[in-house]
Design an enzyme around this catalytic site. Structure first.
Site, mmCIF file in Angstrom:
data_model
loop_
_atom_site.group_PDB
_atom_site.id
_atom_site.type_symbol
_atom_site.label_atom_id
_atom_site.label_comp_id
_atom_site.label_asym_id
_atom_site.label_seq_id
_atom_site.Cartn_x
_atom_site.Cartn_y
_atom_site.Cartn_z
ATOM 1 N N LYS A 18 0.864 -1.183 0.000
ATOM 2 C CA LYS A 18 0.000 0.000 0.000
ATOM 3 C C LYS A 18 0.904 1.237 0.000
ATOM 4 O O LYS A 18 1.919 1.263 0.681
ATOM 5 C CB LYS A 18 -0.878 -0.020 1.252
ATOM 6 N N SER A 19 0.515 2.247 -0.749
ATOM 7 C CA SER A 19 1.370 3.426 -0.908
ATOM 8 C C SER A 19 1.692 4.104 0.410
ATOM 9 O O SER A 19 0.831 4.226 1.283
ATOM 10 C CB SER A 19 0.687 4.441 -1.825
ATOM 11 N N ASN A 45 -13.771 3.492 -3.919
ATOM 12 C CA ASN A 45 -12.992 3.694 -2.696
ATOM 13 C C ASN A 45 -12.452 5.092 -2.625
ATOM 14 O O ASN A 45 -12.077 5.698 -3.626
ATOM 15 C CB ASN A 45 -11.867 2.659 -2.580
ATOM 16 N N CYS A 89 -4.207 8.905 -8.312
ATOM 17 C CA CYS A 89 -5.271 8.727 -7.322
ATOM 18 C C CYS A 89 -6.355 9.783 -7.541
ATOM 19 O O CYS A 89 -6.053 10.972 -7.606
ATOM 20 C CB CYS A 89 -4.712 8.856 -5.902
ATOM 21 N N ASN A 120 -4.917 2.914 -12.625
ATOM 22 C CA ASN A 120 -5.476 3.169 -11.306
ATOM 23 C C ASN A 120 -7.007 3.120 -11.424
ATOM 24 O O ASN A 120 -7.549 2.940 -12.511
ATOM 25 C CB ASN A 120 -5.022 4.544 -10.814
ATOM 26 N N SER A 121 -7.702 3.288 -10.297
ATOM 27 C CA SER A 121 -9.161 3.334 -10.367
ATOM 28 C C SER A 121 -9.577 4.549 -11.184
ATOM 29 O O SER A 121 -8.834 5.507 -11.315
ATOM 30 C CB SER A 121 -9.764 3.381 -8.955
ATOM 31 N N GLY A 169 -12.947 -2.647 -10.230
ATOM 32 C CA GLY A 169 -13.735 -3.866 -10.398
ATOM 33 C C GLY A 169 -14.333 -3.978 -11.786
ATOM 34 O O GLY A 169 -13.843 -3.352 -12.729
ATOM 35 N N GLY A 223 -6.784 -6.581 -7.505
ATOM 36 C CA GLY A 223 -7.092 -5.871 -6.257
ATOM 37 C C GLY A 223 -8.517 -6.124 -5.815
ATOM 38 O O GLY A 223 -8.793 -6.909 -4.911
ATOM 39 N N THR A 224 -9.456 -5.480 -6.505
ATOM 40 C CA THR A 224 -10.863 -5.560 -6.115
ATOM 41 C C THR A 224 -11.377 -7.001 -6.090
ATOM 42 O O THR A 224 -12.266 -7.325 -5.304
ATOM 43 C CB THR A 224 -11.699 -4.695 -7.079
#
Lengths: 319, 285
Positions: free
Chosen positions: A55-56, A79, A138, A201-202, A227, A280-281
């Protein structure tokens, strides 16, 4: 029947290579999921991950946003955790002896300005991480990522260079899908000295509203979408990055991340141009076991499609 | 993992199934407030009118938890401490801003819930009720309330600083009570019951309370061949096994727990020693 299936087929080779770092299978724990402690990383190794990303971390500790920070709707996850982390120094203690884990582990650092990225990188790279990832993407933390303009080609190149200056290990730049020309952004990262790209990224940010409360559900109001909702976008991003970088003569590997939850998803991502796949998700959907499950499903797909080496499929759709 | 504990967790789709399950708060109206002690109140709600996948109180197993949302404030884990065909309830001890705001809610106001999550207590079917002990300390009794309701013939032991802080004294009249100041029941700590009752035939013990107490309870059980399970509390963010914030020696309290077996606890050096704060820093209990 039994006799027929008993032919000794050579074991499919799922191995992946990221800038000379060898992975026994292409699954990589994506940053931000589970990667807060060495014990938890060990568990993900046990579950079959090929590599891990922590985790960052930032130079100083952060508590992140209030809850709810992670929610899920039928289309995917949102998130807005807000980079909660104990700070680079405490993280370096947590991840001392990280090399004892059986698979390559990548650090991840963020900052508000290039100097903060570099300072956090210097701290954390005292541990024996094999590479470092810098998310410039982010979508839900003021001062960081896309909210701080880190997603422009200029900022990408500048921040990447600042981190490359303080480490001799490979730097992966994690990009946002929210750009019209992600290939150019990848080229800017490589120009800044990056060895590879993590995409993506998301996306978003997105929002969900509770109609009874008449308020957004996430305490921050909005958050990164991941996701299933992200998968098709991520796939196209990796496709674009592969094309743009190969057209420009680069061979930088891509960790394709976004919505991958099964072997089929992973194979699509690899064919789009990824050398490895971030997961991840999907830990929410299938538990930590998802890493081993994806490998098993990839092996079945390889067998069915007569693929001996998974590595050969990277970018297959461009051929 | 100890195979004797089954995971009734509702948060995860079974392996191999790729449906993406929503996890969003469902707003429920506060129907009744019940004063438990001077700083503890139970909030009782009617069951949600629609069947929503994100919140199914009737599927809750004792020891599981739910996430409780106050819009624009925060979301925290609580256990369901009351359940009936018509409604459910949580017990709130005022400890900080969130619990204070929760305790001040008026009848008719709405609160968001999602869950239940995690793995609750298990194995009680394998023991005769009188062979089972349920041992709680402080507001940890709330985590044990549904279990005590399910097995009223079990030995129920509660410890509290004083009589004014006892929970559910009338609800479970057969309780054995210890108060530190001796204002009610036996004087001392609930672990004394275990020390004195070592040959009492108890074979299975369920506990929840201050972790230092639980650590002692588990060690007494181990020393005396009593199987046990303890419900842990850690700082939680997602509640659904993704963020890792509630990590405890490689285990996720939200998904693998919050209930852990004696054999699992033996492999968890953080148990009774350290926890992580909101920033993920490891700090002493």
């Amino acid at each position: 029947m039994k006799e027929k299936n008993n032919t000794q087929a050579p074991e499919t080779d799922l191995g992946a290579d990221l800038c000379g770092i060898k992975l026994k299978n292409p699954t990589v724990l994506a940053s931000g999921v589970l990667g807060i402690s060495k014990d938890l990383l060990a568990r993900v190794v046990e579950a079959g991950a090929g590599a891990l990303t922590i985790k960052s971390v930032t130079t100083s500790r952060r508590e992140g946003h209030d809850n709810p920070t992670v929610i899920a709707c039928e289309a995917g996850m949102l998130n807005a955790v807000g980079y909660s982390n104990p700070g680079a120094k405490a993280a370096a203690e947590e991840f001392s002896n990280v090399e004892l884990l059986q698979v390559p582990v990548f650090a991840s650092v963020v900052g508000r300005v290039p100097e903060e990225f570099a300072a956090a990188a210097q701290h954390i790279m005292k541990c024996r991480f094999r590479a470092i990832e810098i998310p410039l993407s982010c979508p839900h933390t003021p001062g960081y990522g896309t909210l701080a303009g880190h997603g422009s080609p200029e900022a990408t190149e500048r921040i990447t260079r600042a981190v490359c200056d303080v480490t001799d290990r490979p730097v992966f730049v994690k990009l946002s899908p929210n750009v019209p020309a992600i290939g150019e952004l990848a080229l800017a990262a490589l120009e800044g000295g990056a060895s590879g790209i993590t995409a993506v990224n998301s996306m978003g940010p997105g929002m969900l509203i509770d109609i009874e409360a008449r308020r957004p559900v996430l305490s921050f109001g909005f958050g990164g979408v991941s996701g299933p909702a992200l998968r098709a976008v991520a796939l196209r991003c990796v496709y674009d990055i592969y094309k743009a970088t190969r057209d420009a003569g680069h061979e930088a590997p891509i960790i394709g991340t976004g919505g991958i939850s099964c072997g089929e998803d992973a194979m699509q991502m690899i064919m789009a141009g990824a050398s490895a796949v971030g997961v991840g998700t999907a830990v929410y959907q299938r538990g930590v076991e998802v890493f081993g499950l994806i490998s098993r499903e990839l092996r079945e797909i390889c067998l069915r499609l007569d693929i001996k080496k998974l590595k050969d499929m990277t970018g297959a759709v461009h051929g | 993992m100890d195979e004797s504990i089954q995971n009734p967790g509702a948060c995860a789709a079974p392996a191999g199934k790729l449906n993406f399950q929503p996890s969003l708060p469902v707003m429920v109206k506060l129907a009744e407030k019940r004063c438990e002690t001077q700083n503890t109140v139970s909030l009782l709600f009617e069951h949600p009118s629609e069947d929503k996948a994100s919140f199914r109180p009737l599927q809750n197993a004792p020891g599981q938890f739910v996430m409780v949302w106050l819009p624009e404030l925060n979301e925290k884990p609580f256990v369901i401490s009351y359940i009936s065909d018509t409604g459910f309830g949580i017990t709130v001890t005022v400890r900080g801003n969130f619990s204070r705001r929760l305790s001040e809610l008026q009848i008719g106001q709405k609160v968001g819930f999602r869950g239940p999550f995690g793995r609750g207590f298990s194995g009680m079917e394998d023991y005769a009720p009188e062979k089972i002990a349920i041992l709680g300390g402080g507001c940890g009794m709330a985590s044990l309330a549904l279990l005590a309701q399910k097995i009223p013939e079990a030995n129920i032991i509660q410890g509290a600083p004083s009589s004014s802080e006892l929970l559910y004294a009338e609800r479970f009249p057969r309780q054995i009570i210890f108060t530190e100041d001796g204002s009610f029941g036996f004087s001392g700590r609930p672990t004394q019951w275990l020390e004195g009752k070592l040959s009492g035939g108890v074979e299975m013990l369920y506990t929840c309370g201050p972790e230092i107490m639980m650590k002692k309870v588990v060690s007494l059980c181990n020393a005396n061949g009593i199987r046990c399970q303890a419900a842990l509390e850690r700082y939680m963010k997602c509640g659904i096994g993704v963020c890792g914030q509630c990590e405890c020696d490689g285990r996720l309290v939200c998904r693998d727990g919050p209930v852990f077996s004696d054999s699992e606890l033996q492999q968890m050096p953080s148990f009774g020693n350290t926890r992580r704060n909101a920033a993920g820093q490891r700090i002493k209990l």
